[in-house]
Write an enzyme that holds these catalytic residues in place. Structure first.
Site, mmCIF file in Angstrom:
data_model
loop_
_atom_site.group_PDB
_atom_site.id
_atom_site.type_symbol
_atom_site.label_atom_id
_atom_site.label_comp_id
_atom_site.label_asym_id
_atom_site.label_seq_id
_atom_site.Cartn_x
_atom_site.Cartn_y
_atom_site.Cartn_z
ATOM 1 N N HIS A 158 0.811 -1.222 0.000
ATOM 2 C CA HIS A 158 0.000 0.000 0.000
ATOM 3 C C HIS A 158 0.843 1.271 0.000
ATOM 4 C CE1 HIS A 158 0.387 -0.173 4.522
ATOM 5 N NE2 HIS A 158 0.410 1.139 4.362
ATOM 6 N N ASP A 188 0.153 -7.525 1.355
ATOM 7 C CA ASP A 188 0.638 -6.158 1.549
ATOM 8 C C ASP A 188 2.172 -6.082 1.559
ATOM 9 O OD1 ASP A 188 0.227 -3.452 1.769
ATOM 10 O OD2 ASP A 188 0.183 -3.460 3.954
ATOM 11 N N GLY A 267 3.221 6.400 8.006
ATOM 12 C CA GLY A 267 4.609 6.624 7.597
ATOM 13 C C GLY A 267 5.526 5.523 8.090
ATOM 14 N N ASN A 268 5.116 4.850 9.179
ATOM 15 C CA ASN A 268 5.873 3.690 9.671
ATOM 16 C C ASN A 268 5.647 2.462 8.793
ATOM 17 O OD1 ASN A 268 5.677 4.911 12.862
ATOM 18 N ND2 ASN A 268 7.536 3.850 12.241
ATOM 19 N N SER A 269 4.611 2.505 7.963
ATOM 20 C CA SER A 269 4.294 1.348 7.123
ATOM 21 C C SER A 269 5.495 0.949 6.271
ATOM 22 C CB SER A 269 3.111 1.676 6.208
ATOM 23 O OG SER A 269 1.937 1.849 6.946
ATOM 24 N N LEU A 323 -9.207 -18.845 -10.862
ATOM 25 C CA LEU A 323 -10.411 -19.228 -11.595
ATOM 26 C C LEU A 323 -10.612 -18.386 -12.845
ATOM 27 C CD1 LEU A 323 -13.039 -19.625 -8.711
ATOM 28 C CD2 LEU A 323 -11.930 -21.454 -10.004
ATOM 29 N N GLY A 324 -10.395 -17.082 -12.720
ATOM 30 C CA GLY A 324 -10.593 -16.175 -13.844
ATOM 31 C C GLY A 324 -11.940 -15.488 -13.833
ATOM 32 N N VAL A 325 -12.408 -15.092 -12.623
ATOM 33 C CA VAL A 325 -13.712 -14.439 -12.518
ATOM 34 C C VAL A 325 -13.621 -13.194 -11.639
ATOM 35 C CG1 VAL A 325 -15.075 -16.530 -12.869
ATOM 36 C CG2 VAL A 325 -14.325 -15.932 -10.561
#
Length: 424
Positions: A158, A188, A267-269, A323-325
């Protein structure tokens, strides 16, 4: 008469001599008792004093302690024992100092590996049709690998998602452009590469599986931006094996995390959660923000991070059964659109679109079909379907899909392929 007087004088003289002799004997006895008490007191005092100085000295008798030679021997023995104890203590202190790592040592060793990550995105100009690049946000990252001509950084997805350009701020305030190696929205995690020769010792991955509640940890990152770069906070592991439901660009997902009370702020992410050995045990990812809540931060365990990083380095993405959906939860569909469906449908996922040349397309699944089970396992929502496919199956596995088309229940078998989309 004379004879009687002489007799009396003789008798008195005998009695006086007898009395004097008795008194002398008593004086001698009293003297012996007094000296015996004095010697006993002196003996007890010396023995007590020696035991205080050294508990290993043996006392055989009082006479052995009143000579000059033995007094010197006691002093030498005491000095020798004291010096020995001091030497032993000194050696132990040296060993402790050699093995122990302080918080300042950990931070000093880790600081060069902590970087700032700047997401630069293209933004539309409201007054024209042109677009312009601007800073869309900042986060943190950790250098985990260094080669002769590049360095690799792990951060949060993110932090870099949607970026048209990524900049990395190093410990010496130098800013360089970074290449996105790959990312995974569900876990993430993202990997960046910066070119150049970097004299930096990368941070080593630790074993997050061995973490225990109450264990001390340190968080390092850039809260609220690069102005507060490499901020250090300390806390404990509040809990392990937490599962937090998050909304990602790939849909809702239950993220496996470590809980800590070390301060983690925007900001720590992407920053580091480090154990007392200076090893990376987690990537700080999120916190619960509420005016009534304090100290609820979460980090992705290093074991999970390492496996995701390895797969991104190998394939550029995390490959999962596919699956492709495109899917939407049945509970999110207005009831007016469910009038033509079976009244037995209370939960499940409705197909919002089918991609061509995918397992779903080849099996004949269509838009508005409602999947209610896979291999007999009931599916409540999109998260349920992903979790079952990703944890119970691998690429190439065959699965049985149970679904409703209108009011008719059907089933179809298909073979899972590798994902090339952000959906299931």
């Amino acid at each position: 008469m004379m004879d009687d007087q002489e007799q009396e004088q003789k008798q008195e003289k005998v009695e006086e001599e007898s009395l004097n002799q008795s008194n002398n004997e008593q004086i001698q006895k009293d003297s012996k008792f007094k000296w015996k008490g004095i010697l006993t007191a002196i003996s007890a005092g010396i023995i007590s004093s020696v035991l205080t100085l050294t508990a290993v000295t043996q006392v055989d008798g009082f006479q052995n302690w009143i000579t000059d030679d033995n007094e010197t021997a006691v002093q030498e023995q005491t000095t020798s024992n004291s010096e020995s104890a001091a030497t032993s203590a000194s050696e132990n202190v040296q060993k402790v100092n050699a093995n122990a790592t302080s918080v300042t040592d950990i931070v000093d060793q880790a600081s060069k590996t902590i970087v700032g990550v700047v997401n630069i995105s293209k933004q539309s100009n409201p007054f024209s049709q042109d677009t312009q690049e601007q800073n869309a946000g900042t986060g943190s990252g950790v250098i985990y690998k260094v080669t002769d001509n590049s360095a690799y950084i792990v951060t949060n997805n993110h932090v870099v998602e949607g970026a048209s350009e990524i900049e990395v701020s190093l410990h010496n305030d130098k800013t360089v452009n970074a290449e996105l190696v790959g990312r995974d929205a569900l876990t993430d995690i993202a990997v960046l590469k910066i070119d150049g020769d970097y004299d930096i010792k990368p941070m080593e991955f630790g074993d997050s599986d061995s973490l225990k509640t109450g264990e001390q940890v340190i968080a390092i990152g850039n809260p609220l931006g690069l102005e507060l770069s490499r901020t250090v906070t300390q806390g404990i592991i509040s809990a392990v094996d937490r599962s937090i439901s998050v909304n990602t660009s790939a849909g809702k997902w239950d993220l496996e995390v470590i809980q800590t009370d070390a301060a983690i702020n925007p900001g720590n992410s992407g920053g580091a959660l480090i154990n007392t050995n200076g090893k990376l045990v987690g990537i700080n990812s999120l916190k619960i923000s509420n005016q009534n809540v304090e100290g609820l931060g979460f980090a992705i365990p290093s074991k999970k991070v390492q496996s995701i990083v390895d797969e991104i380095m190998k394939n550029g993405q995390v490959e999962r059964p596919y699956l492709g959906v495109k899917l939407v939860n049945v509970t999110e569909i207005p009831s007016v659109y469910m009038q033509n469906q079976s009244k037995d449908i209370k939960e499940g996922v409705i197909i919002a679109g089918v991609e061509s040349n995918t397992p779903a397309a080849e099996a004949g699944l269509k838009k508005e079909d409602i999947i209610v089970a896979v291999d007999g396992e009931k599916i409540k929502d999109v998260g349920d379907l992903r979790k079952y496919l990703y944890s119970e199956h691998s690429i190439g596995d065959k699965v049985k899909i149970e679904f409703y088309r209108g009011k008719e229940k059907k089933e179809v078998n298909l073979t899972l392929t590798s994902n090339n989309s952000s959906d299931a």
